[in-house]
Design a protein around this motif. Structure first.
Motif, PDB file in Angstrom:
ATOM      1  N   LYS A 126      -5.396  13.144   8.419  1.00 14.00           N
ATOM      2  CA  LYS A 126      -4.775  11.825   8.451  1.00 14.00           C
ATOM      3  C   LYS A 126      -4.905  11.130   7.097  1.00 14.00           C
ATOM      4  N   ALA A 127      -6.089  11.244   6.500  1.00 13.78           N
ATOM      5  CA  ALA A 127      -6.315  10.639   5.182  1.00 13.78           C
ATOM      6  C   ALA A 127      -5.457  11.307   4.111  1.00 13.78           C
ATOM      7  N   LEU A 128      -5.323  12.632   4.192  1.00 11.24           N
ATOM      8  CA  LEU A 128      -4.491  13.353   3.231  1.00 11.24           C
ATOM      9  C   LEU A 128      -3.028  12.922   3.322  1.00 11.24           C
ATOM     10  N   LEU A 129      -2.524  12.803   4.537  1.00 13.95           N
ATOM     11  CA  LEU A 129      -1.138  12.369   4.721  1.00 13.95           C
ATOM     12  C   LEU A 129      -0.933  10.961   4.180  1.00 13.95           C
ATOM     13  N   LYS A 130      -1.906  10.093   4.406  1.00 14.63           N
ATOM     14  CA  LYS A 130      -1.800   8.719   3.912  1.00 14.63           C
ATOM     15  C   LYS A 130      -1.841   8.691   2.386  1.00 14.63           C
ATOM     16  N   ASP A 190       5.180   5.022  -5.965  1.00 13.41           N
ATOM     17  CA  ASP A 190       5.811   5.389  -7.232  1.00 13.41           C
ATOM     18  C   ASP A 190       7.325   5.265  -7.150  1.00 13.41           C
ATOM     19  N   ALA A 191       7.907   5.539  -5.987  1.00 18.72           N
ATOM     20  CA  ALA A 191       9.346   5.348  -5.817  1.00 18.72           C
ATOM     21  C   ALA A 191       9.714   3.888  -6.040  1.00 18.72           C
ATOM     22  N   GLN A 192       8.922   2.992  -5.503  1.00 18.72           N
ATOM     23  CA  GLN A 192       9.189   1.562  -5.666  1.00 18.72           C
ATOM     24  C   GLN A 192       9.060   1.140  -7.122  1.00 18.72           C
ATOM     25  N   SER A 193       8.000   1.592  -7.785  1.00 20.27           N
ATOM     26  CA  SER A 193       7.776   1.169  -9.170  1.00 20.27           C
ATOM     27  C   SER A 193       8.766   1.813 -10.137  1.00 20.27           C
ATOM     28  N   GLN A 194       9.293   2.987  -9.775  1.00 20.74           N
ATOM     29  CA  GLN A 194      10.233   3.688 -10.654  1.00 20.74           C
ATOM     30  C   GLN A 194      11.692   3.468 -10.263  1.00 20.74           C
ATOM     31  N   GLY A 195      11.937   2.637  -9.274  1.00 21.68           N
ATOM     32  CA  GLY A 195      13.309   2.338  -8.879  1.00 21.68           C
ATOM     33  C   GLY A 195      14.017   3.503  -8.227  1.00 21.68           C
ATOM     34  N   LEU A 216       1.382   7.354   0.209  1.00 22.61           N
ATOM     35  CA  LEU A 216       1.247   6.209  -0.684  1.00 22.61           C
ATOM     36  C   LEU A 216       1.770   6.549  -2.082  1.00 22.61           C
ATOM     37  N   LYS A 217       1.460   7.749  -2.549  1.00 21.08           N
ATOM     38  CA  LYS A 217       1.935   8.169  -3.869  1.00 21.08           C
ATOM     39  C   LYS A 217       3.465   8.257  -3.881  1.00 21.08           C
TER      40      LYS A 217
END
Length: 237
Positions: free
Chosen positions: A117-121, A130-135, A125-126
């Motif tokens: 579960k932690a690995l999937l999270k 990163d999609a949000q910050s890189q548009g 998140l990555k």
């Protein structure tokens, strides 16, 4: 979703590979070299790392006009249609970040499904941050498979798939707990592996028979030849 190169993009991909392999100062098609080939293939004017610090963001190549981002990978593999292979998608120290990820302290003695579960999270998140910050709206992975002689290649270009917790079960590979496997419940396939000692998170892929598979006739120039060609071009300018 799987994506394929157009005829024009395939021509440019082959040109890029052929050019790179011809240069004797370059020893492989990987990292920024592959990113530059992909930018040439997609006709993207990317950032030159010679003058700029390379970002540690997930999406190595971004098409800012169409908001497509690619995580670019390469692997030497004696591939064939429908073969399976795996590679590292992220370094994931989930024991260190466990409380931040799932509000629970994790060790090797923890329930494997909690670690999963932690690995999937951690991975989700990555991908999303990163999609949000890189548009980036269309989040993709592009993997170039190459044989040992760098003459035969395959391209796997897919959307990045994020699994729900309910789709997988997690189990250790042995009693020593050296590696953790993420098993897909629908078919029993191992789709993830995580090694706590190296913190490396692997994903398993299938090169479908419909993928772009192609050959390139390569020529390796001498150092003197390529130097003369480039210096002549520079001096003309």
């Amino acid at each position: 979703m799987q994506y394929f190169l157009t005829a024009e993009e395939m021509r440019r991909m082959k040109e890029g590979i052929k050019t790179v392999v011809a240069i004797p100062f370059i020893d492989d098609i990987e990292d920024y070299i592959l990113e530059a080939i992909w930018e040439y293939t997609k006709n993207i004017d990317g950032i030159d790392p010679f003058y700029n610090i390379r970002s540690k963001k997930l999406y190595d190549v971004v098409d800012n006009e169409r908001h497509i981002g690619w995580s670019i990978k390469s692997i030497q593999w004696e591939f064939y249609p429908n073969c399976e292979f795996e590679l590292v998608i992220q370094r994931a120290d989930v024991f260190k970040k466990s409380n931040e990820l799932i509000s629970h302290t994790l060790t090797k003695e923890s329930d494997p499904n909690l670690i999963g579960k932690a690995l999937l999270k951690h991975w989700a998140l990555k991908v999303e941050q990163d999609a949000q910050s890189q548009g980036v709206d269309s989040k993709r992975i592009m993997i170039l498979l190459k044989n040992s002689t760098k003459s035969k290649f395959a391209i796997l270009e897919n959307d990045i798939h994020l699994y729900n917790e309910s789709e997988l079960k997690w189990q250790w590979t042995n009693q020593n707990k050296n590696g953790l496997q993420g098993i897909r419940l629908t078919d029993g396939k191992c789709v993830y592996r995580w090694y706590p000692s190296q913190k490396q998170f692997f994903e398993r892929f299938i090169l479908l028979s419909s993928a772009d598979i192609f050959e390139v006739n390569i020529t390796r120039l001498t150092k003197s030849q390529i130097t003369n060609i480039i210096l002549s071009a520079i001096e003309r300018d």
